[in-house]
Design a protein around this motif. Sequence first.
Motif: not given
Ligand SMILES: [Zn+2]
Length: 380
Positions: A45, A136-137, A163, A199, A272
């Motif tokens: 990540h 992701d995000g 995510h 995460h 991350d």
């Molecule tokens: Zn994330």
Amino acid sequence: MRLHHVRVLGPGGLSMPQTVEVNAEGAQDRDATGLVLSPGWMDLHAHLRDPGFPQKETLLSGATSAAIGGFTHVLAMANTDPVTDRRERLESLVARSDALPIRISFVGAVTVALEGQELTDAAALKAAGAVALSDDGRHAMTAVVLRRALEAGAQAGLPVLIHAQAEALGNGPDAEAAAVSDALDAMRTMSAARLHVQHVSTRRAVELIRAAKSQGLLVTAEVTPHHLTLTEQDAWAMGPQGNVNPPLRTPDDRDALRQALVDEVIDVIATDHAPHERAAKEAGANGFHGFETAVGVVLGLGLNGRAVYRACISRPREIVGQSLEDEWILIDPNEEWTVEASSFKSRGKNTPFQGRRLRGRVLMTICRGQVVTERVMQHA
Ligand SMILES: [Zn+2]
């Protein structure tokens, strides 16, 4: 290169000191008493910010920073500008990554522009080299879209990395639990889909994943070095420097994450890595630099060698179908050092560990049979 008196980290843990021959062009034989030879770590990540944000990171600065940190393989997320949501964008990144000091793999976006509405062409992204799908995000997908995404991933043979922060609910523990719970519910009706939760940050999410695994669902999960070590009190003390998503949580959450790693409920430690330039961070941007502190932070957790091998070497690769190829790092597990962000090779100096003392540091990184970084050898 022949290393004498080196201990080797393998699936079963640390070996006794021995002599080992490593394929590393031009490197001289040496006494490695007290050092550990480990397969290169894989970071499942990372945000390399390329294309679109060269003030934060580029493929080259990110790959160099990762190599310093001990990662020989990194998975780059798709929230770049433009977003990695089309075949030609992925092909361009894959072509550029060939010249980098370490291996970079890429995810393709799950939905067009990460907007949570229209699915991307998973088969085309896979054909272009994507090893997983992730928005992701963002987590803008409804439960219906997520279900269709898991089906598309299953058909293309790609895991879907989520995510897990239901956007409508913010970034508190409820938002994480809701997203994880919805995703696990979707998995219950599928046979071939693979879900990976990015995460994980709360005890509640850990317990949901623990239950799902015990029921046999094909779910895996990761945790960051910062969620394993820091809490909301550290974040408060840091001001905007402490902003990260998911946020740092309570000591009870941190303890649950550590136990989940030992219990194999959480499979992977992933950084991350989210570099930002100073102005953006001071203005409140979320995310931490992760690469260059990871080995010191992880070794400080007191895990046994088998757990480190699993979380940092084997499981990340298994989840995205990658294998080790002449990738090694030489670690001094006893070197104590102070984190100084200004010396990072990354363009992102936004570490939450600034000024902290860490024990354990990478001396040399070898990838594709070449020494790609080397610090002064104290034991040479
Ligand atoms: Zn994330």
